[in-house]
Design a protein around this motif. Structure first.
Motif, PDB file in Angstrom:
ATOM      1  N   VAL A  41       0.800  -1.229   0.000  1.00  0.00           N
ATOM      2  CA  VAL A  41       0.000   0.000   0.000  1.00  0.00           C
ATOM      3  C   VAL A  41       0.835   1.282   0.000  1.00  0.00           C
ATOM      4  CG1 VAL A  41      -1.995  -1.086   1.081  1.00  0.00           C
ATOM      5  CG2 VAL A  41      -0.216  -0.066   2.518  1.00  0.00           C
ATOM      6  N   LEU A  42       2.153   1.194   0.017  1.00  0.00           N
ATOM      7  CA  LEU A  42       2.955   2.416   0.015  1.00  0.00           C
ATOM      8  C   LEU A  42       2.612   3.356  -1.143  1.00  0.00           C
ATOM      9  CD1 LEU A  42       4.566   1.445   2.438  1.00  0.00           C
ATOM     10  CD2 LEU A  42       6.666   2.044   1.225  1.00  0.00           C
ATOM     11  N   ARG A  63       8.918  -5.618   4.709  1.00  0.00           N
ATOM     12  CA  ARG A  63       8.590  -6.886   4.055  1.00  0.00           C
ATOM     13  C   ARG A  63       9.011  -6.868   2.587  1.00  0.00           C
ATOM     14  NH1 ARG A  63       2.646  -9.644   4.417  1.00  0.00           N
ATOM     15  NH2 ARG A  63       3.089  -9.122   6.601  1.00  0.00           N
ATOM     16  N   ARG A  64       8.815  -5.729   1.929  1.00  0.00           N
ATOM     17  CA  ARG A  64       9.086  -5.621   0.498  1.00  0.00           C
ATOM     18  C   ARG A  64      10.396  -4.912   0.190  1.00  0.00           C
ATOM     19  NH1 ARG A  64       4.097  -5.316   2.035  1.00  0.00           N
ATOM     20  NH2 ARG A  64       2.585  -6.762   1.127  1.00  0.00           N
ATOM     21  N   ALA A  65      11.083  -4.460   1.231  1.00  0.00           N
ATOM     22  CA  ALA A  65      12.419  -3.874   1.117  1.00  0.00           C
ATOM     23  C   ALA A  65      12.466  -2.667   0.183  1.00  0.00           C
ATOM     24  CB  ALA A  65      13.429  -4.935   0.678  1.00  0.00           C
ATOM     25  N   PHE A  66      11.511  -1.769   0.338  1.00  0.00           N
ATOM     26  CA  PHE A  66      11.588  -0.487  -0.351  1.00  0.00           C
ATOM     27  C   PHE A  66      10.790   0.525   0.460  1.00  0.00           C
ATOM     28  CE2 PHE A  66       7.367  -1.436  -1.805  1.00  0.00           C
ATOM     29  CZ  PHE A  66       6.799  -0.222  -2.182  1.00  0.00           C
ATOM     30  N   GLY A  67      11.025   1.799   0.177  1.00  0.00           N
ATOM     31  CA  GLY A  67      10.336   2.816   0.956  1.00  0.00           C
ATOM     32  C   GLY A  67      10.087   4.087   0.178  1.00  0.00           C
ATOM     33  N   LEU A  68       9.462   5.045   0.875  1.00  0.00           N
ATOM     34  CA  LEU A  68       9.206   6.371   0.337  1.00  0.00           C
ATOM     35  C   LEU A  68      10.096   7.370   1.065  1.00  0.00           C
ATOM     36  CD1 LEU A  68       5.283   6.326   0.459  1.00  0.00           C
ATOM     37  CD2 LEU A  68       6.717   5.782  -1.519  1.00  0.00           C
ATOM     38  N   TYR A  69      10.723   8.274   0.305  1.00  0.00           N
ATOM     39  CA  TYR A  69      11.529   9.330   0.922  1.00  0.00           C
ATOM     40  C   TYR A  69      11.054  10.675   0.409  1.00  0.00           C
ATOM     41  CZ  TYR A  69      15.419  12.501   1.809  1.00  0.00           C
ATOM     42  OH  TYR A  69      16.166  13.584   2.197  1.00  0.00           O
ATOM     43  N   TYR A  70      10.672  11.552   1.345  1.00  0.00           N
ATOM     44  CA  TYR A  70      10.232  12.902   1.002  1.00  0.00           C
ATOM     45  C   TYR A  70      11.280  13.896   1.473  1.00  0.00           C
ATOM     46  CZ  TYR A  70       7.502  17.225   1.089  1.00  0.00           C
ATOM     47  OH  TYR A  70       7.065  18.520   0.899  1.00  0.00           O
ATOM     48  N   ASP A  71      11.775  14.737   0.547  1.00  0.00           N
ATOM     49  CA  ASP A  71      12.883  15.660   0.854  1.00  0.00           C
ATOM     50  C   ASP A  71      12.440  17.115   0.916  1.00  0.00           C
ATOM     51  OD1 ASP A  71      12.355  16.247  -1.772  1.00  0.00           O
ATOM     52  OD2 ASP A  71      14.375  15.806  -2.525  1.00  0.00           O
ATOM     53  N   LEU A  72      11.153  17.340   1.158  1.00  0.00           N
ATOM     54  CA  LEU A  72      10.523  18.664   1.212  1.00  0.00           C
ATOM     55  C   LEU A  72      10.107  19.170  -0.169  1.00  0.00           C
ATOM     56  CD1 LEU A  72      12.727  20.593   3.830  1.00  0.00           C
ATOM     57  CD2 LEU A  72      10.603  19.339   4.224  1.00  0.00           C
ATOM     58  N   HIS A  73      10.497  18.432  -1.215  1.00  0.00           N
ATOM     59  CA  HIS A  73      10.151  18.848  -2.574  1.00  0.00           C
ATOM     60  C   HIS A  73       9.392  17.757  -3.334  1.00  0.00           C
ATOM     61  CE1 HIS A  73      12.618  22.413  -2.053  1.00  0.00           C
ATOM     62  NE2 HIS A  73      13.616  21.643  -1.646  1.00  0.00           N
ATOM     63  N   GLN A  74       9.879  16.544  -3.250  1.00  0.00           N
ATOM     64  CA  GLN A  74       9.261  15.436  -3.965  1.00  0.00           C
ATOM     65  C   GLN A  74       9.444  14.134  -3.201  1.00  0.00           C
ATOM     66  OE1 GLN A  74      11.234  15.201  -7.752  1.00  0.00           O
ATOM     67  NE2 GLN A  74      13.210  14.618  -6.880  1.00  0.00           N
ATOM     68  N   VAL A  75       8.641  13.141  -3.587  1.00  0.00           N
ATOM     69  CA  VAL A  75       8.734  11.813  -2.972  1.00  0.00           C
ATOM     70  C   VAL A  75       9.415  10.860  -3.950  1.00  0.00           C
ATOM     71  CG1 VAL A  75       7.464   9.872  -1.966  1.00  0.00           C
ATOM     72  CG2 VAL A  75       6.628  12.209  -1.650  1.00  0.00           C
ATOM     73  N   GLU A  76      10.386  10.124  -3.452  1.00  0.00           N
ATOM     74  CA  GLU A  76      11.102   9.146  -4.267  1.00  0.00           C
ATOM     75  C   GLU A  76      10.981   7.763  -3.633  1.00  0.00           C
ATOM     76  OE1 GLU A  76      14.717  11.943  -6.004  1.00  0.00           O
ATOM     77  OE2 GLU A  76      15.087  10.607  -4.295  1.00  0.00           O
ATOM     78  N   TYR A  77      11.025   6.736  -4.480  1.00  0.00           N
ATOM     79  CA  TYR A  77      11.101   5.363  -3.987  1.00  0.00           C
ATOM     80  C   TYR A  77      12.568   5.037  -3.723  1.00  0.00           C
ATOM     81  CZ  TYR A  77       6.239   4.611  -5.344  1.00  0.00           C
ATOM     82  OH  TYR A  77       4.867   4.691  -5.439  1.00  0.00           O
ATOM     83  N   ILE A  78      12.843   4.434  -2.570  1.00  0.00           N
ATOM     84  CA  ILE A  78      14.222   4.134  -2.199  1.00  0.00           C
ATOM     85  C   ILE A  78      14.327   2.697  -1.681  1.00  0.00           C
ATOM     86  CG2 ILE A  78      14.723   6.541  -1.601  1.00  0.00           C
ATOM     87  CD1 ILE A  78      14.534   5.627   1.389  1.00  0.00           C
ATOM     88  N   THR A  79      15.553   2.195  -1.639  1.00  0.00           N
ATOM     89  CA  THR A  79      15.877   0.943  -0.951  1.00  0.00           C
ATOM     90  C   THR A  79      17.026   1.241  -0.001  1.00  0.00           C
ATOM     91  OG1 THR A  79      17.429   0.262  -2.696  1.00  0.00           O
ATOM     92  CG2 THR A  79      15.147  -0.509  -2.881  1.00  0.00           C
ATOM     93  N   LEU A  80      17.083   0.524   1.100  1.00  0.00           N
ATOM     94  CA  LEU A  80      18.136   0.709   2.099  1.00  0.00           C
ATOM     95  C   LEU A  80      18.920  -0.584   2.260  1.00  0.00           C
ATOM     96  CD1 LEU A  80      16.139   2.658   4.855  1.00  0.00           C
ATOM     97  CD2 LEU A  80      17.733   3.617   3.181  1.00  0.00           C
ATOM     98  N   ASP A  81      20.211  -0.435   2.472  1.00  0.00           N
ATOM     99  CA  ASP A  81      21.098  -1.577   2.690  1.00  0.00           C
ATOM    100  C   ASP A  81      21.220  -1.811   4.188  1.00  0.00           C
ATOM    101  OD1 ASP A  81      23.014  -3.499   2.785  1.00  0.00           O
ATOM    102  OD2 ASP A  81      24.624  -2.279   1.910  1.00  0.00           O
ATOM    103  N   PHE A  82      20.668  -2.928   4.678  1.00  0.00           N
ATOM    104  CA  PHE A  82      20.698  -3.226   6.100  1.00  0.00           C
ATOM    105  C   PHE A  82      21.829  -4.185   6.474  1.00  0.00           C
ATOM    106  CE2 PHE A  82      16.483  -1.496   5.672  1.00  0.00           C
ATOM    107  CZ  PHE A  82      16.309  -0.806   6.859  1.00  0.00           C
ATOM    108  N   SER A  83      22.839  -4.264   5.613  1.00  0.00           N
ATOM    109  CA  SER A  83      24.015  -5.057   5.959  1.00  0.00           C
ATOM    110  C   SER A  83      24.803  -4.329   7.045  1.00  0.00           C
ATOM    111  CB  SER A  83      24.901  -5.259   4.718  1.00  0.00           C
ATOM    112  OG  SER A  83      25.440  -4.016   4.300  1.00  0.00           O
ATOM    113  N   GLU A  84      25.815  -4.971   7.540  1.00  0.00           N
ATOM    114  CA  GLU A  84      26.570  -4.403   8.672  1.00  0.00           C
ATOM    115  C   GLU A  84      27.164  -3.039   8.327  1.00  0.00           C
ATOM    116  OE1 GLU A  84      30.194  -5.684  11.691  1.00  0.00           O
ATOM    117  OE2 GLU A  84      29.255  -7.156  10.363  1.00  0.00           O
ATOM    118  N   GLU A  85      27.575  -2.862   7.055  1.00  0.00           N
ATOM    119  CA  GLU A  85      28.192  -1.603   6.660  1.00  0.00           C
ATOM    120  C   GLU A  85      27.185  -0.666   6.005  1.00  0.00           C
ATOM    121  OE1 GLU A  85      29.134  -4.552   5.398  1.00  0.00           O
ATOM    122  OE2 GLU A  85      30.835  -5.028   6.694  1.00  0.00           O
TER     123      GLU A  85
END
Length: 253
Positions: free
Chosen positions: A153-154, A176-198
């Motif tokens: 539903v994102l 669960r789906r390993a992606f997200g929404l990022y809003y930077d005060l101007h627009q919304v982008e789809y992002i993925t994050l690396d949850f590895s140790e580094e």
């Protein structure tokens, strides 16, 4: 003879499949994601290569025959990500194209009825996400929240949060789906994050604002103060706030 259509799982892939059905004059079809075993003995198989131009033509054809809200309902049904439930979407689209009248309220048709049922479930999850998301403040002033919805539903909550929190940067991440929404005060982008140790995602927890713990305590105390013990109804509460959402609710931690 049934023709099994393998596609990439995207909504554009479904639209391209519908184009191929009419271009090849296919009658009985079954839609499956790439890499899925059909399990049928007597069947033809066809791999659908998603084509944006063909998908656009089908989409334009739909908008000429049903309301834009009807097309949005088909997209919402696709976001349910229920195995093989994209087949009713194909059936619905074929029913639209094969009829001169508007079929959106024809609940006697199995495809129209099934799409209505799926959309109802997806919309319920959408409203719950809009109500249950709890942000935590990071040191860079970004507000971060994780979710784990039953349905994808994102894309449906993007407009709500962009409008409601237009004056602050935020991330809503679907674990669960390993992606997200990022809003930077101007627009919304789809992002993925690396949850590895580094990875960047792994360090997010360490980047919480130092006062965030205080805010969480205050939030919990607020919920305690507004709850009236004598009127507590656990059964009703669980109906409105199922336990599967508690892990992302500050007041439940």
């Amino acid at each position: 003879m049934i023709t099994t259509l393998f596609y990439d799982g995207s909504f554009e892939g479904i639209l391209t499949a519908v184009f191929e059905i009419y271009a090849r004059k296919l009658k009985h079809v079954k839609l499956l994601p790439n890499g899925t075993y059909s399990g049928a003995m007597f069947t033809d198989e066809l791999t659908i290569i998603t084509d944006d131009n063909r998908a656009r033509r089908v989409l334009q054809g739909l908008t000429r025959k049903i309301a834009s809200a009807g097309v949005q309902r088909l997209y919402a049904a696709h976001l349910a990500e229920i195995l093989e439930e994209d087949n009713p979407i194909v059936g619905y689209m074929r029913y639209v194209f094969d009829n001169d009248k508007n079929i959106e309220d024809d609940y006697g048709n199995r495809y129209v009825l099934r799409i209505s049922e799926i959309v109802r479930m997806v919309r319920r999850e959408k409203h719950r996400m809009e109500a249950f998301i709890r942000f935590k403040k990071l040191k860079d002033e970004t507000f971060y929240a994780t979710v784990d919805p039953d349905f994808n539903v994102l894309p449906l909550i993007l407009k709500h949060f962009r409008k409601r929190y237009a004056d602050q940067k935020w991330i809503i991440y679907d674990t669960r789906r390993a992606f997200g929404l990022y809003y930077d005060l101007h627009q919304v982008e789809y992002i993925t994050l690396d949850f590895s140790e580094e990875g960047v995602g792994k360090s997010i927890v360490s980047k919480y604002e130092s006062d965030e713990g205080i805010y969480q305590v205050l939030w919990k105390e607020y919920f305690k103060s507004v709850n009236i013990g004598s009127r507590k109804n656990n059964k009703l509460h669980l109906r409105h706030v199922p336990k599967r959402y508690w892990k992302n609710l500050t007041e439940k931690l």
